[in-house]
Write an enzyme that holds these catalytic residues in place. Sequence first.
Site, PDB file in Angstrom:
ATOM      1  N   GLU A   1       3.091  -5.582  13.747  1.00 24.79           N
ATOM      2  CA  GLU A   1       1.816  -4.510  12.884  1.00 24.79           C
ATOM      3  C   GLU A   1       0.775  -4.671  14.106  1.00 24.79           C
ATOM      4  O   GLU A   1       0.811  -6.170  13.895  1.00 24.79           O
ATOM      5  CB  GLU A   1       1.836  -4.616  11.446  1.00 24.79           C
ATOM      6  CG  GLU A   1       2.905  -3.726  10.694  1.00 24.79           C
ATOM      7  CD  GLU A   1       2.806  -4.436   8.978  1.00 24.79           C
ATOM      8  OE1 GLU A   1       3.595  -4.645   8.534  1.00 24.79           O
ATOM      9  OE2 GLU A   1       1.483  -4.359   8.782  1.00 24.79           O
TER      10      GLU A   1
ATOM     11  N   GLU B   1       4.785  -9.669   5.292  1.00 26.35           N
ATOM     12  CA  GLU B   1       3.845 -10.511   4.801  1.00 26.35           C
ATOM     13  C   GLU B   1       3.743 -11.161   3.210  1.00 26.35           C
ATOM     14  O   GLU B   1       2.970 -10.677   2.347  1.00 26.35           O
ATOM     15  CB  GLU B   1       2.739  -9.276   4.483  1.00 26.35           C
ATOM     16  CG  GLU B   1       2.640  -8.495   6.078  1.00 26.35           C
ATOM     17  CD  GLU B   1       1.675  -7.449   5.792  1.00 26.35           C
ATOM     18  OE1 GLU B   1       0.952  -7.310   5.356  1.00 26.35           O
ATOM     19  OE2 GLU B   1       0.880  -7.659   7.365  1.00 26.35           O
TER      20      GLU B   1
ATOM     21  N   TYR C   1      -4.518  -7.840  12.693  1.00 26.85           N
ATOM     22  CA  TYR C   1      -5.610  -6.548  12.527  1.00 26.85           C
ATOM     23  C   TYR C   1      -6.293  -6.874  13.005  1.00 26.85           C
ATOM     24  O   TYR C   1      -7.282  -6.639  12.459  1.00 26.85           O
ATOM     25  CB  TYR C   1      -5.234  -6.771  11.514  1.00 26.85           C
ATOM     26  CG  TYR C   1      -3.997  -5.814  11.032  1.00 26.85           C
ATOM     27  CD1 TYR C   1      -2.598  -5.976  10.974  1.00 26.85           C
ATOM     28  CD2 TYR C   1      -3.766  -3.875  11.011  1.00 26.85           C
ATOM     29  CE1 TYR C   1      -1.935  -5.353   9.836  1.00 26.85           C
ATOM     30  CE2 TYR C   1      -2.784  -3.334  10.628  1.00 26.85           C
ATOM     31  CZ  TYR C   1      -1.799  -3.903  10.359  1.00 26.85           C
ATOM     32  OH  TYR C   1      -0.567  -2.860  10.122  1.00 26.85           O
TER      33      TYR C   1
ATOM     34  N   ASP D   1       0.444  -1.123   0.239  1.00 27.99           N
ATOM     35  CA  ASP D   1       0.058   0.078   0.307  1.00 27.99           C
ATOM     36  C   ASP D   1       0.974   0.807   0.033  1.00 27.99           C
ATOM     37  O   ASP D   1       0.254   2.276  -0.410  1.00 27.99           O
ATOM     38  CB  ASP D   1      -1.340   0.494   0.899  1.00 27.99           C
ATOM     39  CG  ASP D   1      -0.032   0.165   2.644  1.00 27.99           C
ATOM     40  OD1 ASP D   1      -1.394   0.546   3.791  1.00 27.99           O
ATOM     41  OD2 ASP D   1       0.525   0.203   2.495  1.00 27.99           O
TER      42      ASP D   1
HETATM   43  C1  LIG Z   1      -3.113  -6.678   6.859  1.00 32.03           C
HETATM   44  C2  LIG Z   1      -1.932  -5.819   5.943  1.00 32.03           C
HETATM   45  C3  LIG Z   1      -2.027  -4.430   6.624  1.00 32.03           C
HETATM   46  C4  LIG Z   1      -0.859  -3.756   5.802  1.00 32.03           C
HETATM   47  N1  LIG Z   1       0.470  -4.688   6.204  1.00 32.03           N
HETATM   48  C5  LIG Z   1       1.378  -4.283   5.590  1.00 32.03           C
HETATM   49  C6  LIG Z   1       1.782  -2.231   5.790  1.00 32.03           C
HETATM   50  O1  LIG Z   1       2.897  -1.868   4.800  1.00 32.03           O
HETATM   51  C7  LIG Z   1       0.157  -1.751   5.416  1.00 32.03           C
HETATM   52  O2  LIG Z   1       0.747  -0.699   5.327  1.00 32.03           O
HETATM   53  C8  LIG Z   1      -0.684  -2.494   6.323  1.00 32.03           C
HETATM   54  C9  LIG Z   1      -2.514  -1.776   6.170  1.00 32.03           C
HETATM   55  O3  LIG Z   1      -2.601  -2.404   5.428  1.00 32.03           O
HETATM   56  O4  LIG Z   1      -2.321  -0.776   7.381  1.00 32.03           O
END
Ligand SMILES: CCC[C@@H]1NC[C@@H](O)[C@H](O)[C@H]1C(=O)O
Length: 597
Positions: free
Chosen positions: A510, A416, A472, A166
């Site tokens: 995260e 990831e 999350y 993202d």
């Molecule tokens: C469920 C995946 C979460 C994701 N993980 C990688 C980060 O680089 C993103 O920013 C984060 C998001 O979507 O906030």
Amino acid sequence: MEKELLYPITNDYRFDQSLDGMWDFKFDSRANGLVEGWQNGLPNSIKMPVPASFNDFFTDKDSREYTGDFWYSKRFFVPSMLENRTIAIRFGAATHRVVVYVNGIEIRQHEGGFLPFQADVTNAIRFGEENVVSLKLNNELSRETLPAGDTITLKNGKKMVKPFFDFYNYSGLNRSVHLVALPTQRITDFTAVTKLENGKAYVDYTVALLNQTDTKISVELADDTGKTVAKSEGDTGTLVVNQPVLWQVRDAHLYRMSIKLFKQDQEIDEYSDLIGLRTIEIKGHQILVNDKPVYLKGFGRHEDSIYAGRAYDRNVEKRDYELMKWMGANSFRTSHYPYDEEAYRFADREGFLIIDEVPAVGFKMAAASFLGGLDQSFFDGDWIEQLYEKHLDQIVDLIKRDKNHPSVLAWSLFNEPDTSTDSAVPYFKKIFNATANLDPEKRPRTFTLSEDDTFETSKCKQFPDFYLLNRYPGWYHKWGYEISEGEADLRQEMDQWQASDIEKPIVFSEYGADTEPGMHKLPSVMWSEEYQVELLEMFGRVFDDYDFIQGEQPWNLADFQTVEGNMRVNGNKKGLFTRDRQPKEAAFGLRQRWQNM
Ligand SMILES: CCC[C@@H]1NC[C@@H](O)[C@H](O)[C@H]1C(=O)O
């Protein structure tokens, strides 16, 4: 795989001049710059700051989103007094790939937008005259590049990237450019690995040379008062330090290691850098620094700021360190790519621990969810062989560049990735086998497990030396009033880890909630500051109930720019701080938690 990555310095043998400033810049949408002679300089160009991403300077969409070839060029003078030296141009990074030309001659190419590389231009430059360096960059993504994504061509002929991640595909000369003059016989690398025994520090070192003929090496170690505390000779050896002042987390002490190269008793080169005397070990469920357990408190971050995009900005770095210290943090992950070299020097000085990550991000088709998701296993793709070569290349250079920083705790080899299918296993086996001996200090290697890659579903739990979990609940599932279910699911997974025979620490790398600064709601709703507070409190409750959890790094330190999508409001808003580095309500609560730990 770069031969020389030593940080540029100036001394009686080495010369380092910045080439930062305003460069000529031009898009090459028809990819015919080479045919038109742009390697000799750019016709009808505009001026572009370096270091900076080009994207956010523009006011028109086509320029901001430009994807394809684009050129930078700059005239530079090389004084005659530098003759009989190796002349090189060292780039902190060029995102994502580049061809380097000097005076119209192709010098080299480089792939990988977040690591330095050096172009030896000795045979192409004219001494005592003005010269011109021209760079053809390209910022397209593919499934065999790091980071991974797609590049499509729209019906109007414009190219567009479709990242499988993202963060925004900021592009350009995002880090400093140096003109360096080096001795033709010189020091090209060194390693320094500390062992602690009976109150002494033993620094095992090696020195690499270009052209070793008739040379001798001496090595000295000086403390922060400049007093020499140890000496040795030869290209390998051990520096013994009595009563060493150790590098500790949030209590850093640095020593200067000086290497001198002699030829027939005449000094011909010198290189020095700062090192820290400390050890790192994973022991059972603990992370040990100097044999003492450390609990990681910190953040996932991005190199991201208003105006200059992904460019390294020491003003932003300084503010981020002040924020992290204010929070009581002691660590961060370089999500999702190697950061500028200065960020590691900050950490060395401030006593922060770094989880150093390569841009192996987007290795998961479902992560293309901003694009409606692509339903297949990433590691079944026919791009895997090409990808592996680039992936290994960037791990090799990351470890070569960062191996002597006391702040580097561990290497994160993926973010990831899709480890839910058997096809991931051979790829992981190759990467973990190939990288086992790259770090002379053998620091732990790991990767982040996405929330789809759980204790039950991941096929690659056997590889990392400790675990990084991205989880999350409360945001990407079981959100809002259902957050209690999310907590229950999270506890259920933690119970599985606890019941297993796995004896390794877990760090939460995260977790978080998008939060619109200034949005308040009682009772809370998602996107409100109150909801972010409640979500982080939920995670804190869970962390406190499992002693194998040895770290918490919420996502993210600050809001950051992302691709456009119906799940993003001008960027990712999971920051504890806004993009201009001001606190949201949750920062105060987390600060209080960390102050009391
Ligand atoms: C469920 C995946 C979460 C994701 N993980 C990688 C980060 O680089 C993103 O920013 C984060 C998001 O979507 O906030």
